[in-house]
Design a protein around this motif. Sequence first.
Motif, PDB file in Angstrom:
ATOM      1  N   THR A 168      53.540  38.666  43.553  1.00 29.43           N
ATOM      2  CA  THR A 168      52.788  37.843  42.553  1.00 29.43           C
ATOM      3  C   THR A 168      51.330  38.625  42.707  1.00 29.43           C
ATOM      4  O   THR A 168      50.813  38.480  43.723  1.00 29.43           O
ATOM      5  N   ILE A 169      51.025  39.337  41.638  1.00 28.54           N
ATOM      6  CA  ILE A 169      49.849  39.952  41.675  1.00 28.54           C
ATOM      7  C   ILE A 169      48.706  39.059  40.602  1.00 28.54           C
ATOM      8  O   ILE A 169      49.192  38.592  39.431  1.00 28.54           O
ATOM      9  N   THR A 170      47.787  38.898  41.341  1.00 23.73           N
ATOM     10  CA  THR A 170      46.554  38.227  40.324  1.00 23.73           C
ATOM     11  C   THR A 170      45.318  39.175  40.485  1.00 23.73           C
ATOM     12  O   THR A 170      44.938  39.574  41.366  1.00 23.73           O
ATOM     13  N   VAL A 171      45.015  39.609  39.162  1.00 20.80           N
ATOM     14  CA  VAL A 171      43.893  40.612  38.947  1.00 20.80           C
ATOM     15  C   VAL A 171      42.602  39.716  38.778  1.00 20.80           C
ATOM     16  O   VAL A 171      42.570  38.998  37.839  1.00 20.80           O
TER      17      VAL A 171
ATOM     18  N   GLN B 109      44.217  41.759  43.611  1.00 16.36           N
ATOM     19  CA  GLN B 109      43.613  42.914  43.446  1.00 16.36           C
ATOM     20  C   GLN B 109      42.517  42.883  42.406  1.00 16.36           C
ATOM     21  O   GLN B 109      42.267  41.880  41.536  1.00 16.36           O
ATOM     22  N   LYS B 110      41.353  43.502  42.550  1.00 16.83           N
ATOM     23  CA  LYS B 110      40.175  43.737  41.694  1.00 16.83           C
ATOM     24  C   LYS B 110      40.492  44.506  40.550  1.00 16.83           C
ATOM     25  O   LYS B 110      41.434  45.193  40.252  1.00 16.83           O
ATOM     26  N   GLU B 111      39.802  43.813  39.270  1.00 16.15           N
ATOM     27  CA  GLU B 111      39.961  44.535  37.958  1.00 16.15           C
ATOM     28  C   GLU B 111      39.807  46.039  38.146  1.00 16.15           C
ATOM     29  O   GLU B 111      38.790  46.182  38.683  1.00 16.15           O
ATOM     30  N   ARG B 112      40.433  46.884  37.289  1.00 14.49           N
ATOM     31  CA  ARG B 112      40.327  48.224  37.377  1.00 14.49           C
ATOM     32  C   ARG B 112      40.826  48.983  38.535  1.00 14.49           C
ATOM     33  O   ARG B 112      40.478  50.125  38.700  1.00 14.49           O
ATOM     34  N   SER B 113      41.206  48.233  39.548  1.00 15.60           N
ATOM     35  CA  SER B 113      41.866  48.975  40.825  1.00 15.60           C
ATOM     36  C   SER B 113      43.267  49.350  40.629  1.00 15.60           C
ATOM     37  O   SER B 113      43.560  49.336  39.420  1.00 15.60           O
ATOM     38  N   SER B 114      43.960  49.561  41.400  1.00  9.71           N
ATOM     39  CA  SER B 114      45.401  49.939  41.142  1.00  9.71           C
ATOM     40  C   SER B 114      46.345  49.197  42.185  1.00  9.71           C
ATOM     41  O   SER B 114      45.801  48.804  43.105  1.00  9.71           O
ATOM     42  N   TYR B 115      47.580  49.127  42.089  1.00  8.42           N
ATOM     43  CA  TYR B 115      48.574  48.815  42.736  1.00  8.42           C
ATOM     44  C   TYR B 115      49.948  49.505  42.765  1.00  8.42           C
ATOM     45  O   TYR B 115      50.355  50.226  41.557  1.00  8.42           O
ATOM     46  N   THR B 116      50.528  49.877  43.953  1.00  6.34           N
ATOM     47  CA  THR B 116      51.439  50.690  44.052  1.00  6.34           C
ATOM     48  C   THR B 116      52.836  50.063  44.470  1.00  6.34           C
ATOM     49  O   THR B 116      53.044  49.110  45.394  1.00  6.34           O
TER      50      THR B 116
ATOM     51  N   TYR C 189      41.537  33.281  54.703  1.00  6.47           N
ATOM     52  CA  TYR C 189      41.644  32.593  53.488  1.00  6.47           C
ATOM     53  C   TYR C 189      40.827  33.054  52.428  1.00  6.47           C
ATOM     54  O   TYR C 189      39.972  33.919  52.596  1.00  6.47           O
ATOM     55  N   ARG C 190      41.622  32.840  51.247  1.00  3.63           N
ATOM     56  CA  ARG C 190      41.033  33.512  49.957  1.00  3.63           C
ATOM     57  C   ARG C 190      40.985  32.185  48.940  1.00  3.63           C
ATOM     58  O   ARG C 190      41.674  31.498  48.748  1.00  3.63           O
ATOM     59  N   CYS C 191      39.683  32.250  48.292  1.00  4.69           N
ATOM     60  CA  CYS C 191      39.639  31.324  47.260  1.00  4.69           C
ATOM     61  C   CYS C 191      39.522  31.938  45.982  1.00  4.69           C
ATOM     62  O   CYS C 191      38.808  32.818  45.916  1.00  4.69           O
ATOM     63  N   LEU C 192      40.530  31.351  45.112  1.00  7.78           N
ATOM     64  CA  LEU C 192      40.450  32.264  43.861  1.00  7.78           C
ATOM     65  C   LEU C 192      39.997  31.332  42.664  1.00  7.78           C
ATOM     66  O   LEU C 192      40.404  29.884  42.446  1.00  7.78           O
ATOM     67  N   VAL C 193      38.789  31.681  42.073  1.00  4.21           N
ATOM     68  CA  VAL C 193      38.075  30.764  40.997  1.00  4.21           C
ATOM     69  C   VAL C 193      38.690  31.334  39.764  1.00  4.21           C
ATOM     70  O   VAL C 193      38.878  32.304  39.330  1.00  4.21           O
ATOM     71  N   MET C 194      39.333  30.088  39.207  1.00  3.19           N
ATOM     72  CA  MET C 194      40.044  30.359  38.041  1.00  3.19           C
ATOM     73  C   MET C 194      39.556  29.784  36.797  1.00  3.19           C
ATOM     74  O   MET C 194      38.959  28.638  36.697  1.00  3.19           O
ATOM     75  N   ASN C 195      39.551  30.476  35.442  1.00  2.00           N
ATOM     76  CA  ASN C 195      39.121  30.072  34.360  1.00  2.00           C
ATOM     77  C   ASN C 195      40.381  29.984  33.341  1.00  2.00           C
ATOM     78  O   ASN C 195      40.856  30.979  32.953  1.00  2.00           O
ATOM     79  N   GLN C 196      40.737  28.847  33.215  1.00  3.56           N
ATOM     80  CA  GLN C 196      42.392  28.763  32.858  1.00  3.56           C
ATOM     81  C   GLN C 196      43.300  29.537  33.610  1.00  3.56           C
ATOM     82  O   GLN C 196      43.334  29.192  34.763  1.00  3.56           O
ATOM     83  N   GLN C 197      43.916  30.574  33.073  1.00  4.75           N
ATOM     84  CA  GLN C 197      44.957  31.294  33.782  1.00  4.75           C
ATOM     85  C   GLN C 197      44.435  32.509  34.284  1.00  4.75           C
ATOM     86  O   GLN C 197      44.868  33.463  34.787  1.00  4.75           O
ATOM     87  N   GLN C 198      43.036  32.829  34.083  1.00  4.03           N
ATOM     88  CA  GLN C 198      42.419  34.035  34.512  1.00  4.03           C
ATOM     89  C   GLN C 198      41.682  33.906  35.836  1.00  4.03           C
ATOM     90  O   GLN C 198      40.670  33.065  35.743  1.00  4.03           O
ATOM     91  N   CYS C 199      41.759  34.922  36.564  1.00 10.89           N
ATOM     92  CA  CYS C 199      41.222  34.951  37.792  1.00 10.89           C
ATOM     93  C   CYS C 199      39.639  35.436  37.653  1.00 10.89           C
ATOM     94  O   CYS C 199      39.436  36.513  37.162  1.00 10.89           O
ATOM     95  N   VAL C 200      38.573  34.461  37.791  1.00  9.73           N
ATOM     96  CA  VAL C 200      37.282  34.947  37.791  1.00  9.73           C
ATOM     97  C   VAL C 200      36.710  35.660  38.632  1.00  9.73           C
ATOM     98  O   VAL C 200      36.143  36.869  38.844  1.00  9.73           O
ATOM     99  N   SER C 201      37.066  35.189  40.117  1.00 12.07           N
ATOM    100  CA  SER C 201      36.664  36.020  41.470  1.00 12.07           C
ATOM    101  C   SER C 201      37.533  35.540  42.482  1.00 12.07           C
ATOM    102  O   SER C 201      38.151  34.640  42.411  1.00 12.07           O
ATOM    103  N   SER C 202      37.582  36.262  43.488  1.00 10.82           N
ATOM    104  CA  SER C 202      38.170  36.225  44.637  1.00 10.82           C
ATOM    105  C   SER C 202      37.222  36.163  45.942  1.00 10.82           C
ATOM    106  O   SER C 202      36.335  37.202  46.107  1.00 10.82           O
ATOM    107  N   TYR C 203      37.282  35.247  46.527  1.00 14.55           N
ATOM    108  CA  TYR C 203      36.432  35.206  47.851  1.00 14.55           C
ATOM    109  C   TYR C 203      36.981  34.969  49.033  1.00 14.55           C
ATOM    110  O   TYR C 203      37.842  33.957  49.408  1.00 14.55           O
TER     111      TYR C 203
END
Length: 413
Positions: A117-120, A27-34, A204-218
């Motif tokens: 598992t939710i990754t923001v 999920q993108k930051e500031r979006s929602s999940y139900t 496919y999705r590539c998650l770019v991580m800075n330590q445990q935080q997801c910077v971007s999803s492509y």
Amino acid sequence: MAAVTELSFLLFALINYIHAQERIIIQKERSSYTFKLPENTNSCLISRSVGEEKLVLWNTSDLWSNSSSVPEDLKLRLVSSVKTSSYTILNLTHSDSGRYREECWTEGNVTHENNITITVCTTSTDGRYIGAIFGETVDLPCEGAADNLDVQWLKQDSRYETWSRVFGDKTTSVMDNVRERYQVVTDISDLRVSNVTATDVTEYRCLVMNQQQCVSSYTVKLRLRYEVIYHSVGETAVLPCTITDSTDEQPPRWSNQISRYLGQQKQTVPSVDQNYSLVFSSLMLNHSGWYDCKVSGRRQQYYLVVCPKFGPPAVELFSEGEEVTLRCRDWRKGWWHHWFIKSHRTEGRIFSLMSNQRMSRVSWYYDNGILVISNISVGDAGEYWCAVYDGVSQCLSIDRTVLMMQMFPYHLY
């Protein structure tokens, strides 16, 4: 009857296994999940795991009371719907990332379990389509990756919309059954898929991580590219249908865009063999065209080119690093022409030079029928074909040139 019962049991077990798998949500930051929970249950519990610690977020039977376990910052962003038994977290932040578990009870019995598992991510970008044919090796790009950031690759099961982790970091595959076919190119973080099969054709999705935080999803979508099949008049051609699997309820169906020509002569009508391949026993010029094999929403497409019988190819010798110019001698005779390569390194498969990602050093001069290959290497060796077409896309002629590495003899002194 026993076989039908056994098959039904296996299908039931497969469905249960798929639903029991962990769902991975990006999920993108500031979006929602139900969270969509089942109706007619006494209570449900939502918990989140942070490392080894399990944090109980809320119990649906005691959600808004003063003694509720819901954290205050989360309670302000939580919206419930009594009609649909759903609970939505608004304005997601990175702190909401983690492993969640849903558990519901009815009369003391657990009737629902689900792991999520939710990754923001800070940003989420839809990428582009990458085309490939079966057996090819293709690189999937990861936009935004940098040397000092970790990368995680996810693969979607297109049939059940679940995600699997392909790579947990730049070097370690977490899918043992594809370890040898999936590699991450460490300097640019691309995912390299070797020997593409039907199971690889998905998102496919590539998650770019800075330590445990997801910077971007492509997101990158791997799709089947049409494959060119070349033959001459009178030959036998076989178009394989390799997208079927054991879960397909119906056999594949073949369709084409030249059906008005089929049936004119019985001996030229293609047939489907026991492997669902489309077989032409004696090709004619008007068999040229697009052919699709379709099953369960998947499609494999071919472009069949039938040319007049061609003579022996010309031979060009080259040395490493040279520039080679190839000429399409009959390009003026038709309405248009196209260059293809039958490469030694791809086991005789034929690729369009316009779509082959490996041919970045090739320049095609359409106005004079010339093809120029700069800084040529051993990997460029192969047979280059120029097909000339008329106004209805029927092949008029074909020029073939074989590029061979210059072999210098040893001199004895």
